[in-house]
Design an enzyme around this catalytic site. Sequence first.
Site, short mmCIF file in Angstrom:
data_model
loop_
_atom_site.label_atom_id
_atom_site.label_comp_id
_atom_site.label_asym_id
_atom_site.label_seq_id
_atom_site.Cartn_x
_atom_site.Cartn_y
_atom_site.Cartn_z
CB SER A 141 50.71 12.55 39.57
OG SER A 141 49.98 13.52 40.28
CB SER B 61 45.85 14.06 41.19
OG SER B 61 46.56 15.26 41.37
CB SER C 54 42.70 13.44 43.27
OG SER C 54 43.18 14.54 44.02
CE LYS D 220 45.83 16.86 45.33
NZ LYS D 220 45.85 15.68 44.43
#
Length: 311
Positions: A108, A110, A268, A165
């Site tokens: 994805s 994010s 996100s 992240k």
Amino acid sequence: MNLQSILGNFALILFILTIFTGAIWFLDVFVLAKQRKAAADAALAEFDSRRAKLSAEGLKLETSNREELKATLLRQPAWVEYTGSFFPVILLVFCLRSFLYEPFKIPSSSMLPTLLVGDLILVNKFTYGIRLPILNKKIIEINQPQRGDVMVFKYPKDMSLDYIKRVIGVPGDKITYKNKRLTVNGQEVTYKELPDFLDEERLTYAKHYEENLTGVHHQILNDERAPTYVSGDHYFPQSELCSYDTEGFTCTVPKGHYFMMGDNRDNSADSRYWGFVPDENIVGKAFGIWMNQNVITNFDFSKLKRIGSFQ
């Protein structure tokens, strides 16, 4: 961002395969091979005795028959050959994946612009300490995550999922995010505006900045259309350490936990929504891109320039 969940728990499956093939390999080395050798020795002794008797009677015998018989008697059964022979390879993969490096795929957007959809990355499994496979229990302390690190971890709400992240806050930090700007322990994070970024997946442009996160320079995106407040009920373990308003939020990171955010700030799902990441959820530090899937599937060789380390 969800990275991957292969058959629920690939590490457990690999561990079971290692034990299964290893058991057959050891059974063959220490039991079955000895049994085959004993049976071969007995059969060859009988063969030699019979050949000696026939030779005494004046018959000339082929010597190659003995070697063929020996090879046949010592040959591994098919079920041993096709299981135990995989053990060294599976063991090597299990050790590399559990203690050194593990590959992941980015599914994805994010972490745009740092990581693109389809990037195949490598994660260092030992830089934050040596952990037991499956249990993920740390047994040797090495380093601690630092602000600015790109980290892979188990999603606190579903441990079967791996997320990636950036570390924004370490234990004890006070993180404030107001009007889409960060402040860490009272120090305002600085931003340098860059040309707008084209999101090829969404076919939209986003505001593009270089963020200086207490000395770590990296790029982020902001969607001007997105609100400044964080939607949701904001209920998660130790959520009392956070306060939310229409401009953003302030959180104090508890001991043994980390505050994570995606670089694509308005696209996100991260600690703003589901809370802090405990140390026991850490998988490792992402440090490099070894390929992009589009090179393989779509022959998009322009993505080869993605290969290398990233910040």
